[in-house]
Scaffold this active site. Sequence first.
Site, PDB file in Angstrom:
ATOM      1  N   TYR A  25      10.285  13.815  14.795  1.00 40.45           N
ATOM      2  CA  TYR A  25       9.319  12.730  14.955  1.00 40.45           C
ATOM      3  C   TYR A  25       8.755  12.681  16.378  1.00 40.45           C
ATOM      4  O   TYR A  25       9.454  12.996  17.344  1.00 40.45           O
ATOM      5  CB  TYR A  25       9.961  11.376  14.652  1.00 40.45           C
ATOM      6  CG  TYR A  25      10.415  11.161  13.226  1.00 40.45           C
ATOM      7  CD1 TYR A  25       9.973  11.972  12.183  1.00 40.45           C
ATOM      8  CD2 TYR A  25      11.292  10.128  12.914  1.00 40.45           C
ATOM      9  CE1 TYR A  25      10.405  11.755  10.879  1.00 40.45           C
ATOM     10  CE2 TYR A  25      11.718   9.909  11.619  1.00 40.45           C
ATOM     11  CZ  TYR A  25      11.274  10.723  10.607  1.00 40.45           C
ATOM     12  OH  TYR A  25      11.704  10.514   9.316  1.00 40.45           O
ATOM     13  N   HIS A  67      17.933  16.580   7.224  1.00 37.92           N
ATOM     14  CA  HIS A  67      16.602  16.090   6.884  1.00 37.92           C
ATOM     15  C   HIS A  67      16.051  16.710   5.608  1.00 37.92           C
ATOM     16  O   HIS A  67      15.311  16.068   4.857  1.00 37.92           O
ATOM     17  CB  HIS A  67      15.645  16.368   8.045  1.00 37.92           C
ATOM     18  CG  HIS A  67      14.507  15.411   8.136  1.00 37.92           C
ATOM     19  ND1 HIS A  67      13.795  15.205   9.294  1.00 37.92           N
ATOM     20  CD2 HIS A  67      13.933  14.602   7.224  1.00 37.92           C
ATOM     21  CE1 HIS A  67      12.847  14.309   9.087  1.00 37.92           C
ATOM     22  NE2 HIS A  67      12.899  13.935   7.828  1.00 37.92           N
ATOM     23  N   PRO A  91       8.487   2.861   1.839  1.00 37.86           N
ATOM     24  CA  PRO A  91       8.594   1.752   0.877  1.00 37.86           C
ATOM     25  C   PRO A  91       7.254   1.098   0.570  1.00 37.86           C
ATOM     26  O   PRO A  91       7.115   0.424  -0.456  1.00 37.86           O
ATOM     27  CB  PRO A  91       9.527   0.772   1.582  1.00 37.86           C
ATOM     28  CG  PRO A  91       9.303   1.021   3.041  1.00 37.86           C
ATOM     29  CD  PRO A  91       9.110   2.511   3.137  1.00 37.86           C
ATOM     30  N   LEU A  92       6.273   1.314   1.466  1.00 43.22           N
ATOM     31  CA  LEU A  92       4.964   0.686   1.281  1.00 43.22           C
ATOM     32  C   LEU A  92       3.889   1.696   0.887  1.00 43.22           C
ATOM     33  O   LEU A  92       2.698   1.389   0.927  1.00 43.22           O
ATOM     34  CB  LEU A  92       4.547  -0.051   2.558  1.00 43.22           C
ATOM     35  CG  LEU A  92       5.525  -1.143   3.006  1.00 43.22           C
ATOM     36  CD1 LEU A  92       5.077  -1.752   4.328  1.00 43.22           C
ATOM     37  CD2 LEU A  92       5.650  -2.223   1.939  1.00 43.22           C
ATOM     38  N   GLY A 145       1.155   2.227   3.205  1.00 42.80           N
ATOM     39  CA  GLY A 145       0.396   1.001   3.440  1.00 42.80           C
ATOM     40  C   GLY A 145      -0.258   0.414   2.218  1.00 42.80           C
ATOM     41  O   GLY A 145      -0.715  -0.737   2.246  1.00 42.80           O
ATOM     42  N   ALA A 165      -9.733   0.426   9.781  1.00 42.57           N
ATOM     43  CA  ALA A 165      -9.755   1.378  10.889  1.00 42.57           C
ATOM     44  C   ALA A 165      -8.392   1.423  11.564  1.00 42.57           C
ATOM     45  O   ALA A 165      -7.766   0.385  11.797  1.00 42.57           O
ATOM     46  CB  ALA A 165     -10.824   0.980  11.906  1.00 42.57           C
TER      47      ALA A 165
END
Length: 311
Positions: free
Chosen positions: A53, A118, A204-205, A208, A222
């Site tokens: 990351y 991972h 989980p979203l 978004g 944006a």
Amino acid sequence: MQTRTLGHSGLTVSVVGLGCNNFGGRLDQAGTSAVVRRALDAGITLFDTADIYGNRGGSEETLGRALGAERANIVLASKFGMDMGEGRKGARPAYIREALHASLRRLGTEYLDLYQLHTPDPETPIEDTLGTLNELVQEGLVRAVGVSNMPAADVRAADALAARHGWARFTSCQDEHSLLVRDVEQDLIPATRDLHLGLLPYFPLASGLLTGKYRAGADLPAGARITGSQGAQDRYLTERNWAVVEDLRAFAEGRGHTLLDLAFSWLLSFDVTSSVIAGATKPEQIDANVGAAGWTLTPEELAEVDRITNR
């Protein structure tokens, strides 16, 4: 903040965790520190990162600086195995040690609470990987070990192998799970239940889409994560998903909740879910995520969610 036990490890984690994939990339040190501070103040105790990351190491570096002395008060998780460049990848014994010590240096800590593979390494026997992870636990460099993105049958096989040798077993599985992506429910969740492993859902979203801020036919906000990723748009912004999201939104709002509330609380309705790993780029997103986890859905409500999502 409610807490749960992470699998059979004995580690206690907040039911909402912080995914640190934005640190060192989308967020600089100041932004990272602000998000981490709000997470700590909100009672979040599970911080999940990975060596890959933040442009290969940036997340661990900025997270370590942001935590400082608070590191002793949280459950710190990282991962290894993705391609770090120059041949640094996989799960062979020598590389696991190299990757761990690099992560410890970047994070500024002497140990990790949870160290996770991972992604499976098809070129290294799992026995070699598990044996090395067990050594790290015995040496006190790692408190518990977990795995991410491993098929259920392989998780079961790895558990049986570790048990046969008396080695440290995987205590958690980190895999994608959301109202829109439910594949893990077929095989992996039964495996985690049988083996007493904790599930750590990521995405989980759905990049978004389950926050409630996107509307079918409207321009994407944006700066939003999904706005800048054509791959995420192609994967999540399907006709089917838009229809499901609108039905889920109506379901939640009809009960005095938001779509965000539903996304978190539904995941936590699974007994194997230890903590929901959610990222944040702004401190206020921490508040929203934490506040979203308090709805206890009834059996009737869960059945209706199943009806909506299984179309």
